[in-house]
Write an enzyme that holds these catalytic residues in place. Sequence first.
Site, PDB file in Angstrom:
ATOM      1  N   GLU A 100     142.307 -57.859 -13.391  1.00  0.00           N
ATOM      2  CA  GLU A 100     141.468 -56.793 -12.839  1.00  0.00           C
ATOM      3  C   GLU A 100     142.379 -55.631 -12.446  1.00  0.00           C
ATOM      4  O   GLU A 100     143.483 -55.851 -11.920  1.00  0.00           O
ATOM      5  CB  GLU A 100     140.714 -57.295 -11.596  1.00  0.00           C
ATOM      6  CG  GLU A 100     139.700 -58.372 -11.898  1.00  0.00           C
ATOM      7  CD  GLU A 100     138.594 -57.900 -12.843  1.00  0.00           C
ATOM      8  OE1 GLU A 100     138.208 -56.716 -12.764  1.00  0.00           O
ATOM      9  OE2 GLU A 100     138.134 -58.722 -13.657  1.00  0.00           O
ATOM     10  N   SER A 157     161.729 -48.739 -17.667  1.00  0.00           N
ATOM     11  CA  SER A 157     162.645 -48.377 -18.762  1.00  0.00           C
ATOM     12  C   SER A 157     162.613 -46.869 -18.993  1.00  0.00           C
ATOM     13  O   SER A 157     163.600 -46.291 -19.453  1.00  0.00           O
ATOM     14  CB  SER A 157     162.213 -49.063 -20.057  1.00  0.00           C
ATOM     15  OG  SER A 157     162.080 -50.438 -19.855  1.00  0.00           O
ATOM     16  N   LEU A 181     156.382 -67.218  -0.884  1.00  0.00           N
ATOM     17  CA  LEU A 181     156.016 -66.144  -1.816  1.00  0.00           C
ATOM     18  C   LEU A 181     157.071 -65.993  -2.916  1.00  0.00           C
ATOM     19  O   LEU A 181     158.270 -66.011  -2.636  1.00  0.00           O
ATOM     20  CB  LEU A 181     155.915 -64.825  -1.038  1.00  0.00           C
ATOM     21  CG  LEU A 181     155.698 -63.558  -1.873  1.00  0.00           C
ATOM     22  CD1 LEU A 181     154.258 -63.492  -2.380  1.00  0.00           C
ATOM     23  CD2 LEU A 181     156.018 -62.298  -1.066  1.00  0.00           C
ATOM     24  N   ASP A 218     153.130 -46.125  -7.032  1.00  0.00           N
ATOM     25  CA  ASP A 218     153.207 -44.748  -7.534  1.00  0.00           C
ATOM     26  C   ASP A 218     152.901 -43.747  -6.423  1.00  0.00           C
ATOM     27  O   ASP A 218     152.137 -44.042  -5.504  1.00  0.00           O
ATOM     28  CB  ASP A 218     152.204 -44.591  -8.688  1.00  0.00           C
ATOM     29  CG  ASP A 218     152.456 -43.327  -9.491  1.00  0.00           C
ATOM     30  OD1 ASP A 218     153.541 -42.723  -9.360  1.00  0.00           O
ATOM     31  OD2 ASP A 218     151.558 -42.930 -10.247  1.00  0.00           O
ATOM     32  N   HIS A 237     160.855 -41.994  -1.749  1.00  0.00           N
ATOM     33  CA  HIS A 237     161.306 -43.316  -2.206  1.00  0.00           C
ATOM     34  C   HIS A 237     161.746 -44.174  -1.019  1.00  0.00           C
ATOM     35  O   HIS A 237     161.481 -45.373  -0.977  1.00  0.00           O
ATOM     36  CB  HIS A 237     162.447 -43.168  -3.214  1.00  0.00           C
ATOM     37  CG  HIS A 237     162.033 -42.500  -4.499  1.00  0.00           C
ATOM     38  ND1 HIS A 237     160.872 -42.825  -5.164  1.00  0.00           N
ATOM     39  CD2 HIS A 237     162.619 -41.521  -5.240  1.00  0.00           C
ATOM     40  CE1 HIS A 237     160.763 -42.075  -6.268  1.00  0.00           C
ATOM     41  NE2 HIS A 237     161.810 -41.274  -6.326  1.00  0.00           N
ATOM     42  N   ASN A 260     155.387 -41.710  -4.716  1.00  0.00           N
ATOM     43  CA  ASN A 260     156.428 -41.407  -3.730  1.00  0.00           C
ATOM     44  C   ASN A 260     156.762 -39.917  -3.733  1.00  0.00           C
ATOM     45  O   ASN A 260     156.935 -39.303  -2.684  1.00  0.00           O
ATOM     46  CB  ASN A 260     157.718 -42.177  -4.044  1.00  0.00           C
ATOM     47  CG  ASN A 260     157.554 -43.669  -3.894  1.00  0.00           C
ATOM     48  OD1 ASN A 260     156.560 -44.129  -3.347  1.00  0.00           O
ATOM     49  ND2 ASN A 260     158.532 -44.425  -4.378  1.00  0.00           N
ATOM     50  N   GLY A 261     156.882 -39.349  -4.936  1.00  0.00           N
ATOM     51  CA  GLY A 261     157.245 -37.935  -5.060  1.00  0.00           C
ATOM     52  C   GLY A 261     156.166 -37.038  -4.468  1.00  0.00           C
ATOM     53  O   GLY A 261     156.455 -36.082  -3.738  1.00  0.00           O
ATOM     54  N   ARG A 262     154.911 -37.364  -4.773  1.00  0.00           N
ATOM     55  CA  ARG A 262     153.806 -36.539  -4.247  1.00  0.00           C
ATOM     56  C   ARG A 262     153.701 -36.660  -2.730  1.00  0.00           C
ATOM     57  O   ARG A 262     153.416 -35.696  -2.037  1.00  0.00           O
ATOM     58  CB  ARG A 262     152.478 -36.954  -4.908  1.00  0.00           C
ATOM     59  CG  ARG A 262     152.256 -36.241  -6.234  1.00  0.00           C
ATOM     60  CD  ARG A 262     151.233 -36.928  -7.079  1.00  0.00           C
ATOM     61  NE  ARG A 262     151.784 -38.132  -7.683  1.00  0.00           N
ATOM     62  CZ  ARG A 262     151.063 -39.019  -8.359  1.00  0.00           C
ATOM     63  NH1 ARG A 262     149.766 -38.841  -8.493  1.00  0.00           N
ATOM     64  NH2 ARG A 262     151.646 -40.070  -8.895  1.00  0.00           N
ATOM     65  N   LEU A 305     148.387 -48.034 -17.038  1.00  0.00           N
ATOM     66  CA  LEU A 305     149.338 -49.129 -16.812  1.00  0.00           C
ATOM     67  C   LEU A 305     150.790 -48.707 -17.017  1.00  0.00           C
ATOM     68  O   LEU A 305     151.705 -49.405 -16.569  1.00  0.00           O
ATOM     69  CB  LEU A 305     149.009 -50.320 -17.722  1.00  0.00           C
ATOM     70  CG  LEU A 305     147.783 -51.124 -17.292  1.00  0.00           C
ATOM     71  CD1 LEU A 305     147.474 -52.216 -18.306  1.00  0.00           C
ATOM     72  CD2 LEU A 305     147.996 -51.736 -15.919  1.00  0.00           C
TER      73      LEU A 305
HETATM   74  C1  FPP Z   1     156.811 -43.883  -8.291  1.00  0.00           C
HETATM   75  O1  FPP Z   1     156.763 -42.721  -7.538  1.00  0.00           O
HETATM   76  C2  FPP Z   1     157.795 -44.813  -7.809  1.00  0.00           C
HETATM   77  C3  FPP Z   1     158.966 -45.127  -8.463  1.00  0.00           C
HETATM   78  C4  FPP Z   1     159.405 -44.499  -9.701  1.00  0.00           C
HETATM   79  C5  FPP Z   1     159.870 -46.114  -7.960  1.00  0.00           C
HETATM   80  C6  FPP Z   1     159.316 -47.060  -6.935  1.00  0.00           C
HETATM   81  C7  FPP Z   1     160.396 -47.313  -6.010  1.00  0.00           C
HETATM   82  C8  FPP Z   1     160.274 -47.612  -4.705  1.00  0.00           C
HETATM   83  C9  FPP Z   1     159.014 -47.888  -4.011  1.00  0.00           C
HETATM   84  C10 FPP Z   1     161.474 -47.665  -3.884  1.00  0.00           C
HETATM   85  C11 FPP Z   1     162.533 -48.476  -4.472  1.00  0.00           C
HETATM   86  C12 FPP Z   1     162.243 -49.934  -4.418  1.00  0.00           C
HETATM   87  C13 FPP Z   1     163.186 -50.796  -4.728  1.00  0.00           C
HETATM   88  C14 FPP Z   1     163.010 -52.270  -4.652  1.00  0.00           C
HETATM   89  C15 FPP Z   1     164.455 -50.245  -5.182  1.00  0.00           C
HETATM   90  P1  FPP Z   1     157.013 -41.354  -8.304  1.00  0.00           P
HETATM   91  O2  FPP Z   1     158.408 -40.933  -8.032  1.00  0.00           O
HETATM   92  O3  FPP Z   1     156.673 -41.501  -9.739  1.00  0.00           O
HETATM   93  O4  FPP Z   1     155.981 -40.441  -7.561  1.00  0.00           O
HETATM   94  P2  FPP Z   1     155.240 -39.178  -8.189  1.00  0.00           P
HETATM   95  O5  FPP Z   1     154.448 -39.656  -9.366  1.00  0.00           O
HETATM   96  O6  FPP Z   1     154.385 -38.730  -7.045  1.00  0.00           O
HETATM   97  O7  FPP Z   1     156.300 -38.185  -8.548  1.00  0.00           O
END
Ligand code: FPP
Length: 255
Positions: free
Chosen positions: A216, A75, A140, A29, A46, A31-33, A204
Amino acid sequence: MSSTTEITQPRAAASDSFDIPRHVAIIMDGNGRWAAARGLPRVEGHRRGVEALRKTVRAARELGIAILTIFSFSSENWSRPQSEIRDLLGLLRRFIRNDLADLHNSNVRVRIIGERDDLARDIQLLLQEAEDLTRNNNGLTLIVAFNYGARQEIARAARRLALDVAGGRLAPKDITPELLAQQLDLPELPDPDVIIRTSGEQRLSNFLLWQAAYSELVFVPINWPDFDRAALEGAIAEYRRRERRFGGLIAQTGS
Ligand code: FPP
């Protein structure tokens, strides 16, 4: 009377190792931030997230983790803007096309959980190719949760049992947690020992709800693109400080 050394363990939940968890699951979690903090478009977060994923897979192999499950598309992610969905699907395509050979050469076995039927045909084929190519690898196990929601997975399992009941092959009184667990997407896998979520959020979000019964939970206050081997080791160190009792009395894990 139960002895203090007896531990009731649902579905082989515990790791045999006191040092390294056997099954680590990650909610990637933030990526956007990460991108917003740098004035970059979300897609850049991403993209950097995929790089963090590569590092994490390598670290998991080096540390001797047996199973790594990653939440890569939920989903519920379909409710995001179309452009972001396109970006995420594009990154999955590229990840499989670019990284599958390396994963295979590294003896990684790829498996997928989630609902595949409503995915684009080319993505279904890529997911299948990743599983087929790596089927006999024994390093793995990388489980990619794609178009995955835990409630949907449990509903799918319940539907299969309901069909057996309707067909007269199963009596309702014979439905047990173990029987339902056998209908989950990958029934033979042990439950995660630890679930890590990055970005500081502490929930979760419909990930592995059934399998998380005794996992955990470790919440890491960094965004996913900044996750690396040191962060993974830090999360494992936190896991090792926990006392796992599985409803019993004696700790399974702890240093
Ligand atoms: C959450 O960050 C992340 C996702 C919704 C997708 C996770 C995807 C990747 C790490 C890249 C793609 C990986 C594959 C295997 C395709 P968010 O966008 O919810 O971040 P935020 O909560 O900060 O906005």
